[in-house]
Design an enzyme around this catalytic site. Structure first.
Site, PDB file in Angstrom:
ATOM      1  N   GLU A 128       0.688  -2.202  -8.603  1.00 14.66           N
ATOM      2  CA  GLU A 128       1.428  -1.247  -7.830  1.00 14.66           C
ATOM      3  C   GLU A 128       2.707  -1.942  -7.393  1.00 14.66           C
ATOM      4  O   GLU A 128       3.688  -1.606  -7.335  1.00 14.66           O
ATOM      5  CB  GLU A 128       0.708  -0.464  -6.982  1.00 14.66           C
ATOM      6  CG  GLU A 128      -0.300   0.676  -7.516  1.00 14.66           C
ATOM      7  CD  GLU A 128       0.339   1.650  -8.243  1.00 14.66           C
ATOM      8  OE1 GLU A 128       1.087   1.382  -9.534  1.00 14.66           O
ATOM      9  OE2 GLU A 128      -0.077   2.739  -7.944  1.00 14.66           O
ATOM     10  N   THR A 181      12.515   6.137  -8.129  1.00 12.95           N
ATOM     11  CA  THR A 181      11.644   6.095  -6.840  1.00 12.95           C
ATOM     12  C   THR A 181      12.634   5.558  -5.684  1.00 12.95           C
ATOM     13  O   THR A 181      12.465   6.026  -4.457  1.00 12.95           O
ATOM     14  CB  THR A 181      10.457   4.925  -6.965  1.00 12.95           C
ATOM     15  OG1 THR A 181       9.739   5.256  -8.336  1.00 12.95           O
ATOM     16  CG2 THR A 181       9.707   4.794  -5.786  1.00 12.95           C
TER      17      THR A 181
HETATM   18  P1  ADP Z   1       4.353   6.928 -11.869  1.00  5.27           P
HETATM   19  O1  ADP Z   1       5.634   7.826 -11.212  1.00  5.27           O
HETATM   20  O2  ADP Z   1       4.007   7.735 -13.152  1.00  5.27           O
HETATM   21  O3  ADP Z   1       3.390   6.852 -11.087  1.00  5.27           O
HETATM   22  P2  ADP Z   1       5.162   4.470 -11.656  1.00  5.27           P
HETATM   23  O4  ADP Z   1       6.465   4.880 -10.935  1.00  5.27           O
HETATM   24  O5  ADP Z   1       3.884   4.264 -10.694  1.00  5.27           O
HETATM   25  O6  ADP Z   1       4.789   5.688 -12.256  1.00  5.27           O
HETATM   26  O7  ADP Z   1       5.240   3.536 -12.617  1.00  5.27           O
HETATM   27  C1  ADP Z   1       6.186   3.364 -13.645  1.00  5.27           C
HETATM   28  C2  ADP Z   1       6.964   1.821 -13.641  1.00  5.27           C
HETATM   29  O8  ADP Z   1       5.816   0.728 -13.777  1.00  5.27           O
HETATM   30  C3  ADP Z   1       7.733   2.037 -14.729  1.00  5.27           C
HETATM   31  O9  ADP Z   1       8.878   1.080 -14.202  1.00  5.27           O
HETATM   32  C4  ADP Z   1       7.298   0.966 -15.746  1.00  5.27           C
HETATM   33  O10 ADP Z   1       8.276   0.379 -16.660  1.00  5.27           O
HETATM   34  C5  ADP Z   1       6.387  -0.050 -14.946  1.00  5.27           C
HETATM   35  N1  ADP Z   1       5.288  -0.425 -15.657  1.00  5.27           N
HETATM   36  C6  ADP Z   1       4.964  -1.512 -16.056  1.00  5.27           C
HETATM   37  N2  ADP Z   1       3.627  -1.706 -16.818  1.00  5.27           N
HETATM   38  C7  ADP Z   1       3.232  -0.493 -16.834  1.00  5.27           C
HETATM   39  C8  ADP Z   1       2.278   0.122 -17.673  1.00  5.27           C
HETATM   40  N3  ADP Z   1       1.154  -0.484 -18.156  1.00  5.27           N
HETATM   41  N4  ADP Z   1       1.970   1.474 -17.422  1.00  5.27           N
HETATM   42  C9  ADP Z   1       3.122   2.310 -16.943  1.00  5.27           C
HETATM   43  N5  ADP Z   1       4.133   1.615 -16.154  1.00  5.27           N
HETATM   44  C10 ADP Z   1       4.292   0.454 -16.208  1.00  5.27           C
END
Ligand code: ADP
Length: 311
Positions: A128, A181
């Site tokens: 994260e 974000t």
């Molecule tokens: P969400 O809003 O669905 O929670 P996040 O903002 O937590 O998604 O995460 C997305 C970010 O993490 C993107 O920038 C993405 O490129 C990066 N990322 C890196 N590896 C992964 C992965 N295995 N799965 C999803 N996102 C990833």
């Protein structure tokens, strides 16, 4: 055991009054992962289907979380991971958390479960940190523990699994627009008027009590966010109307999932969750925003091992 396949579910964090502390695990939306032991020490991602994400260990949240676990394990062991990515990155339903949590739960299984769930949460939090710059636990905790969770403290890490009423069901609508974000953070105020803070912690306490008593009216009265939602709502198209429609259709409450753009509603029972979904879809049909919808019960299990299909 040489390999495992698993389902790594999506999750909702920032549940109304529980900004940064309350999260829940979703049921039928998630990624599929396959992990294999390898003779070559270290962690490698050999395939990602479904989305364009980096294979490099240090750029992928699954890789970073896995490295944190391997560092703590100390002995030289090797693993290879394939991901079938079904949760859209950046959708606000814990796409990064699913990958990070799935990787560490899977490796832990293949190692004979040397680590506790709390340790696994701390490894997944490193993923994260890569995704959003801070090692938050409100998505990875429910994905690893299942159900509803409350992150009482990050240092030291203290995560409390909460009771989740059986009939509670989630509707999530994901407008296919991007909310950065950084923008979602920028609109937050650093100072909170005491009156609003009082209302917020009253609602968090009441919500937790409502969950334990399975008191749906109390859950409904407490699903209120006086602090974050008013600031972030303008980032999400039609947010006020979504909320209005969901409430009219019988939702217990409605709010922003994670940092958006997904919007969630909680309902009593799947029938209501479907009615709520229909009422929310009408908003985006009318204003022409493309969207997808997920409707599911709360997932009490978190990450689940499954029979391998096509490896
Ligand atoms: P969400 O809003 O669905 O929670 P996040 O903002 O937590 O998604 O995460 C997305 C970010 O993490 C993107 O920038 C993405 O490129 C990066 N990322 C890196 N590896 C992964 C992965 N295995 N799965 C999803 N996102 C990833």
């Amino acid at each position: 055991m040489e390999s495992v396949s698993l389902f790594a579910p999506a999750s909702i964090a920032n549940i109304s009054c529980g900004f940064d502390v309350l999260g829940l695990c979703l049921d039928n939306v998630g990624d599929l992962m396959h992990l294999e032991k390898s003779n070559k020490p270290g962690f490698r991602i050999t395939e990602i289907k479904g989305q364009d994400l980096p294979l490099e260990t240090e750029k992928n949240v699954a890789g970073v979380a896995a490295q944190a676990l391997l560092k703590a394990y100390k002995e030289p062991v090797g693993f290879e991971l394939k991901i079938d990515k079904r949760i859209k990155a950046g959708s606000g339903i814990g796409s990064s958390a699913a990958s990070a949590a799935g990787a560490v739960v899977g490796i832990n299984k293949l190692l004979g479960e040397p680590f506790s769930p709390l340790e696994l949460i701390s490894f997944a939090m490193e993923g994260e940190r890569l995704a959003c710059g801070s090692a938050h636990a409100d998505n990875v905790a429910p994905v690893i523990l299942g159900g509803f969770t409350l992150v009482r403290s990050l240092e030291p890490l203290d995560v409390i699994p909460l009771h989740s009423p059986l009939e509670l069901a989630a509707t999530v609508i994901h407008p296919e627009i991007e909310v950065k974000t950084a923008d979602a953070r920028a609109v937050l105020h650093n100072k909170i008027p005491l009156k609003k803070a009082i209302n917020q912690w009253a609602n968090v306490g009441a919500l937790v009590s409502g969950l334990y008593q399975e008191d749906y009216d109390l859950i409904s009265r407490s699903l209120v966010d006086e602090i974050v939602e008013p600031a972030r709502a303008m980032l999400i198209p039609g947010f006020d109307q979504l909320k209005e429609n969901a409430t009219q259709a019988g939702a217990l409450g409605c709010g922003i999932s994670g940092s958006g753009p997904s919007v969630f509603a909680l309902s009593k029972g799947m029938t209501n969750a479907h009615l709520v979904a229909k009422s929310m879809a009408e908003v985006y049909d009318k204003i022409g925003v493309p969207y997808e919808i997920h409707i599911c019960p709360i997932n009490p299990n978190g990450v689940q091992f499954i029979e391998p299909k096509n490896k």
